[in-house]
Design a protein around this motif. Structure first.
Motif, short mmCIF file in Angstrom:
data_model
loop_
_atom_site.label_atom_id
_atom_site.label_comp_id
_atom_site.label_asym_id
_atom_site.label_seq_id
_atom_site.Cartn_x
_atom_site.Cartn_y
_atom_site.Cartn_z
N LEU A 179 39.90 -33.52 -56.98
CA LEU A 179 39.04 -33.15 -55.87
C LEU A 179 37.71 -33.90 -55.91
N VAL A 180 37.17 -34.08 -57.11
CA VAL A 180 35.93 -34.83 -57.26
C VAL A 180 36.11 -36.27 -56.77
N VAL A 195 29.67 -31.93 -48.66
CA VAL A 195 29.86 -30.49 -48.83
C VAL A 195 31.04 -30.01 -47.99
N VAL A 196 31.11 -30.46 -46.75
CA VAL A 196 32.21 -30.08 -45.87
C VAL A 196 33.53 -30.61 -46.41
N VAL A 197 33.54 -31.87 -46.85
CA VAL A 197 34.75 -32.47 -47.42
C VAL A 197 35.20 -31.70 -48.65
N GLY A 201 38.68 -29.96 -48.88
CA GLY A 201 39.53 -30.44 -49.96
C GLY A 201 39.97 -29.33 -50.89
N PHE A 202 39.05 -28.40 -51.17
CA PHE A 202 39.40 -27.25 -52.00
C PHE A 202 40.48 -26.41 -51.34
N VAL A 207 46.27 -24.76 -51.08
CA VAL A 207 47.56 -24.66 -50.39
C VAL A 207 48.62 -25.45 -51.15
N TYR A 208 48.27 -26.63 -51.63
CA TYR A 208 49.23 -27.44 -52.39
C TYR A 208 49.68 -26.74 -53.67
#
Length: 244
Positions: A179-180, A195-197, A201-202, A207-208
């Motif tokens: 994620l980073v 921040v939005v990404v 992404g989190f 979900v994955y």
């Protein structure tokens, strides 16, 4: 979910090279390319379509490298990189329904906001990516589909498998590291955009890991990018300047 990826030596070499590119080169290069686009967009009518074609080609090269890694590493199953049918849909169904509803409502509200001439929150960070002609809009749609497929398979599928199978991390730690790298790839958007990404992404990572499949994250990623690039009116110069 369980990941038991075993990389061959050639596959590991390619994975390390691709990971290093995504973590260190891509963020810097993306920021430079976006700045170049911003400087040329006003006087070059083909600047955006050329940029989109370049980014689309680049991301499919990533997937081609991943395919080669899989061919060279028989110890990696397709399921290890998220290419499997989703499980536990009941567990994530409320989350997916809530996110889908939020996307629809948010799109309607933001389109209304844009029509009134006011700044759309977050749009200034990607203002130069917004299409203004039908040709640019088709390229934006292709970019949205490409990003949804390629970024999910590479950033989440491959990098999490690499963290577990090579670095010896737990699934959660490998997902956090991936994620980073994913967030860093959007450096050109500035800290507010990051921040939005990170939040999106989190959610996609959750979900994955909950379903063991990238199918739903890919679909959600495509819809998110279509909403942001295709469905929203392009900001005017006045609006961009006010938002910035």
């Amino acid at each position: 979910m369980s990941i038991s990826a075993s990389f061959s030596s050639p596959g590991l070499f390619l994975t390390v090279a691709l990971t290093a590119y995504l973590a260190f080169v891509s963020p810097w290069l993306g920021r430079r390319q976006y700045d170049r686009l911003a400087s040329r967009r006003a006087h070059d009518p083909r600047a955006l379509t050329r940029a989109y074609r370049l980014w689309i080609a680049e991301e499919w090269v990533w997937v081609t490298v991943l395919a080669l890694i899989l061919v060279l590493s028989p110890g990696i199953d397709l399921a290890d990189v998220g290419l499997a049918k989703p499980d536990n849909l009941g567990r994530v169904a409320p989350m997916i329904a809530g996110m889908s509803g939020a996307l629809v409502i948010g799109t309607v509200l933001l389109r209304h906001l844009a029509r009134t001439g006011r700044a759309v929150p977050g749009q200034a960070a990607v203002a130069e990516l917004m299409p203004r002609t039908s040709g640019e809009r088709w390229h934006a749609l292709a970019m949205a589909v490409t990003a949804g497929v390629c970024e999910e398979i590479v950033y989440r599928g491959l990098l999490i498998a690499f963290g577990v199978g090579v670095l010896g991390l737990g699934t959660a730690a490998a997902a956090a590291l991936a994620l980073v790298v994913f967030v860093a790839g959007h450096l050109y958007q500035g800290w507010k955009g990051l921040v939005v990404v990170a939040l999106l992404g989190f959610w996609l990572t959750t979900v994955y890991l909950s379903t063991g499949s990238l199918l739903l994250p890919i679909m959600a990623h495509i819809l998110i990018d279509v909403r942001g690039l295709v469905c929203m009116p392009a900001p005017t110069r006045k609006t961009v300047g006010h938002a910035a």
